[in-house]
Structures are given as C-alpha cells and as structure tokens.
Design an enzyme around this catalytic site. Structure first.
Site, PDB file in Angstrom:
ATOM      1  N   GLU A   1      18.774  50.284 -13.777  1.00  0.00           N
ATOM      2  CA  GLU A   1      19.132  51.694 -13.563  1.00  0.00           C
ATOM      3  C   GLU A   1      18.161  52.469 -12.658  1.00  0.00           C
ATOM      4  O   GLU A   1      17.709  53.558 -13.003  1.00  0.00           O
ATOM      5  CB  GLU A   1      19.265  52.414 -14.915  1.00  0.00           C
ATOM      6  CG  GLU A   1      20.281  51.750 -15.838  1.00  0.00           C
ATOM      7  CD  GLU A   1      20.455  52.470 -17.176  1.00  0.00           C
ATOM      8  OE1 GLU A   1      19.727  53.433 -17.452  1.00  0.00           O
ATOM      9  OE2 GLU A   1      21.342  52.050 -17.950  1.00  0.00           O
TER      10      GLU A   1
ATOM     11  N   ASN B   1      20.274  45.429 -12.391  1.00  0.00           N
ATOM     12  CA  ASN B   1      21.298  45.770 -13.392  1.00  0.00           C
ATOM     13  C   ASN B   1      21.500  47.281 -13.429  1.00  0.00           C
ATOM     14  O   ASN B   1      20.527  48.047 -13.431  1.00  0.00           O
ATOM     15  CB  ASN B   1      20.789  45.277 -14.760  1.00  0.00           C
ATOM     16  CG  ASN B   1      21.848  45.279 -15.849  1.00  0.00           C
ATOM     17  OD1 ASN B   1      22.900  44.664 -15.693  1.00  0.00           O
ATOM     18  ND2 ASN B   1      21.575  45.963 -16.953  1.00  0.00           N
TER      19      ASN B   1
ATOM     20  N   GLU C   1      26.929  44.272 -20.000  1.00  0.00           N
ATOM     21  CA  GLU C   1      26.838  45.096 -21.217  1.00  0.00           C
ATOM     22  C   GLU C   1      28.217  45.628 -21.597  1.00  0.00           C
ATOM     23  O   GLU C   1      28.397  46.812 -21.875  1.00  0.00           O
ATOM     24  CB  GLU C   1      25.863  46.263 -20.994  1.00  0.00           C
ATOM     25  CG  GLU C   1      24.490  45.814 -20.519  1.00  0.00           C
ATOM     26  CD  GLU C   1      23.462  46.948 -20.426  1.00  0.00           C
ATOM     27  OE1 GLU C   1      23.713  48.051 -20.953  1.00  0.00           O
ATOM     28  OE2 GLU C   1      22.408  46.711 -19.817  1.00  0.00           O
TER      29      GLU C   1
ATOM     30  N   ASP D   1      31.460  46.993 -23.084  1.00  0.00           N
ATOM     31  CA  ASP D   1      32.154  47.561 -24.242  1.00  0.00           C
ATOM     32  C   ASP D   1      33.125  48.614 -23.732  1.00  0.00           C
ATOM     33  O   ASP D   1      32.921  49.198 -22.677  1.00  0.00           O
ATOM     34  CB  ASP D   1      31.205  48.109 -25.336  1.00  0.00           C
ATOM     35  CG  ASP D   1      30.115  49.044 -24.846  1.00  0.00           C
ATOM     36  OD1 ASP D   1      30.232  49.609 -23.742  1.00  0.00           O
ATOM     37  OD2 ASP D   1      29.125  49.233 -25.597  1.00  0.00           O
TER      38      ASP D   1
HETATM   39  C1  XIL Z   1      20.694  50.781 -25.680  1.00  0.00           C
HETATM   40  C2  XIL Z   1      20.670  50.117 -27.050  1.00  0.00           C
HETATM   41  O1  XIL Z   1      21.923  49.562 -27.310  1.00  0.00           O
HETATM   42  C3  XIL Z   1      20.305  51.112 -28.113  1.00  0.00           C
HETATM   43  O2  XIL Z   1      20.127  50.476 -29.367  1.00  0.00           O
HETATM   44  C4  XIL Z   1      19.014  51.858 -27.728  1.00  0.00           C
HETATM   45  O3  XIL Z   1      18.750  52.857 -28.672  1.00  0.00           O
HETATM   46  C5  XIL Z   1      19.136  52.448 -26.334  1.00  0.00           C
HETATM   47  O4  XIL Z   1      19.483  51.446 -25.413  1.00  0.00           O
HETATM   48  N1  XIL Z   1      22.087  50.536 -20.785  1.00  0.00           N
HETATM   49  C6  XIL Z   1      21.159  49.561 -21.020  1.00  0.00           C
HETATM   50  C7  XIL Z   1      20.821  49.162 -22.416  1.00  0.00           C
HETATM   51  O5  XIL Z   1      20.693  48.927 -20.066  1.00  0.00           O
HETATM   52  O6  XIL Z   1      19.499  48.735 -22.547  1.00  0.00           O
HETATM   53  C8  XIL Z   1      21.098  50.272 -23.377  1.00  0.00           C
HETATM   54  O7  XIL Z   1      20.889  49.785 -24.697  1.00  0.00           O
HETATM   55  C9  XIL Z   1      22.503  50.791 -23.197  1.00  0.00           C
HETATM   56  C10 XIL Z   1      22.695  51.355 -21.812  1.00  0.00           C
END
Ligand code: XIL
Length: 367
Positions: free
Chosen positions: A163, A213, A276, A278
């Site tokens: 990010e 990423n 990631e 969802d």
């Molecule tokens: C999130 C986790 O799922 C949570 O448990 C934590 O509190 C915050 O981070 N993008 C990412 C992940 O790259 O690392 C994040 O994960 C979700 C968004």
C-alpha cells in the site's frame, strides 16, 4: 474413497447422524476441496492467525494449500522491541503458522515487510527527535534480513511493500516510511525506501519471489501508478509479482475490470496474485448493519464469486494469475467485523460461521 470393509455399526450410525466429518445425509453433496479443484489453475490460500488454526484447522487443512499470516508477520507483532537481537523479536505466532503449513504440505506467502500500519512509531524516532533516513533504512535492512533468513524455504513469496500508493495514484505521503526515506535521491522515479526494501529482500533470500501488494490497483489512477511502479522495479530486476488485494463488495466488484488489470500487470513480465480476497455484503460507504445474511444477498455473493473465479481460471497460468488467497476462510473470523464499521457483522467468505459451505462456495467449485 470406498471403505474396504463394511463400516462398524457405530460409524454407520454416526454417519447417518452427521457426526463424522466426511459423512452426509443421503442426497447431500460431499464438500470438495478448493485446493484440489483448483490444482490445475493455482494454489488457493487463506489468511490465518494462530487462534484460527485451532478454530478452523480442519477446514483449512481440507480446503487450502497455501497460508499467509493475517497479522503474525507484521512488524508490530513479530518485532515489537527495539534493536535487532533475537530478544527484540517475537517469532512464536509466525512460527506456529509456519509449522501448520509444513505439517499440511502447504506453501506460505509472507505478509508484510513495509507498511504504514501496524509498525511501531519508535522506528522513526532517533536520539534527537526524528530518526535520520539512514537510521530508518538500516533498521529496515536488519528487519528484512532477519525475517527472510529465518523463513527461507518456508515462505516462498513476500509482500515486500504494501500500500505505498494513495487512493489518488500519488505516493502515500502520510506513510512514516515515505516521510523518513521517501525522497528519490537517485532520480529513478520511485521513493527510495521502496527500492531499498526490495534490494534488502533480494539480498536476504534470492529464492523468494518478491511482490508489491495493494488494494484498488485494478482500476483508475491507482492502477496506472501501480503499473509504473512495477515496471520500474521490474527493470531493476527487483520485483517478481503483484498482489491485487481483492477486498471487494458484492455491490461493486467488476470481474472484467479485474481481468484487464491482471493482463496489464502480467504484460510487464510479473506474476499476478489475488492476495486478500473477500466480498463484503455491504456497499462501500454504507454504515448500516443487518442481523443476518439475507438470501438475496447470499445469491448475489454467489454470483459475484462465480464470475470472479471464471475470470481467475481463464487468466491462470505462469504468465498470468498464479495464486488466489482469501482473507480468512469462514465467516466466524473476518476482519470485516471490525472494518470499516467496528462491531458490525459481515459475511464475506465462502464458508459460514458454522464452517458449512455457502452458495458462494458452490459457485466457485462448480461451473
Ligand atoms: C488487517 C487484519 O485482517 C486485521 O486483523 C488487522 O487489525 C488490520 O489489518 N490490507 C492488508 C492487511 O494488507 O494486512 C489488512 O489486514 C487488511 C487490509
């Protein structure tokens, strides 16, 4: 598999009652394994915590062949104390996940080495206030070298930088990394901390595949910025892949847009993964909450997942999509219960809170 001998009466009874894991009532379908179904295409992964390995271990073992630590390898968790001695680290949570992956023959992605969140503020402080650029880069090198050395052979792909691009496509200037070492002293068009992170990672484990990423890089100005960044890193031989996070909503996901992004990124000569995945059941910006997942939304989610995986299968291959990782496995554990509306229940995954396959699961495994 057919039993070689007739089953003992107690097992027949347990089966009829649905007590045995694999058993089912007549007419009910066996639950196939995502990993097995997608074997010809790409590994299927899930983000886990040590706690979810206990809560969801059987489901994970049956369904996925790749893991990523949801939090256990983030700086704040794995490297909570100053310095670089072993005593500065807390490897135990990450090691538990690595051990589970080993035990079940799963591969692992590493997440993540440089992020503006879940990183201790002290990293950016020095003797007289702010740490110098060199101090911060030295700390980064030590951290990356320690982790990649420790997990060589266990973690085969790392999200080196997470990010770094803002939602407008500019560099994320509010990142402490940018503020400490974001200058582009060598004029290569990339903030130096990004290039240095990839260099440190390459040197520490030449066998690891290194990823950039990010979210929302499938469209608009952010996609253009990601393409520029990855092209420049690739020209230096420092990047091997791009992760499109895939935190989408059943109201907004655009599979054809994702397809184009996969193709454009892959055309730079890097692999592309969905890292990631969802699908929230809320519209982005909607802060209302619902008591349960209504059938029409469940159906919509199944259609969205089905359409996405059709694209994923079509784009699969060494010069295209090489992996899909879900951010969790079942709706009893999802970060979306805390984000963006704390305490609101969401149902973004393929298995429900009781680990039963949802319509979305069936649309992913049957086409
Ligand atoms: C999130 C986790 O799922 C949570 O448990 C934590 O509190 C915050 O981070 N993008 C990412 C992940 O790259 O690392 C994040 O994960 C979700 C968004």
């Amino acid at each position: 598999m057919k039993p070689a001998r007739p089953l003992p009466a107690v097992m027949v009874l347990a089966g009829a009652l649905g007590i045995l894991g694999q058993s089912r009532a007549p007419g009910e379908d066996a639950v196939p394994s995502l990993a097995a179904v997608y074997k010809p295409y790409f590994p299927v992964g899930a983000a886990v915590e040590p706690e979810t390995l206990s809560l969801q271990g059987d489901l994970l073992a049956a369904q996925v062949n790749s893991l990523v630590a949801e939090n256990a390898m983030k700086w704040q968790v794995i490297h909570p104390r100053p310095g670089n001695d072993p005593s500065a680290y807390n490897f135990s949570r990450a090691d538990e996940i690595v051990a589970f992956a080993r035990q079940h023959g799963m591969r692992m992605r590493g997440h993540t080495l440089v992020w503006h969140q879940q990183v201790p503020a002290r990293l950016f402080r020095g003797a007289g206030g702010a740490a110098s650029r060199q101090e911060v880069l030295d700390r980064l090198r030590d951290h990356i070298t320690t982790l990649l050395t420790r997990y060589t052979g266990a973690v085969d792909a790392w999200d080196v930088v997470n990010e770094a691009i803002s939602d407008t496509g500019a560099w994320r200037t509010d990142s402490p990394w940018y503020q400490a070492a974001g200058a582009d002293l060598d004029n290569d068009g990339i903030p130096d901390y990004i290039v240095e992170a990839f260099r440190f990672a390459r040197a520490a484990d030449p066998s690891a595949r290194l990823f950039y990423n990010d979210y929302n890089i499938e469209a608009g100005a952010k996609r253009e910025a990601a393409l520029r960044l990855v092209k420049a890193l690739k020209a230096k031989g420092l990047v091997d892949g791009v992760g499109i996070q895939g935190h989408w909503s059943i109201f907004g996901v655009q599979p054809e847009v994702v397809r184009q992004a996969i193709r454009q990124l892959a055309a730079l000569g890097v692999e592309v993964q969905i890292t990631e995945l969802d699908l929230s059941t809320y519209q982005w910006g909607d802060s209302s909450s619902r008591p349960a997942l209504a059938p029409d939304l469940e159906r919509r989610q199944a259609e969205s997942y089905g359409a996405l995986f059709e694209v994923f299968r079509q784009e699969a291959g060494p010069g295209g999509l090489t992996g899909v990782t879900f951010w969790g496995i079942a709706d009893d554990h999802t970060w979306l219960d805390a984000f963006p509306v704390p305490g609101r229940k969401d149902w973004p995954l393929l298995f429900d809170v009781d680990h039963k396959p949802k319509p979305a699961f069936w649309s992913v495994v049957r086409w």
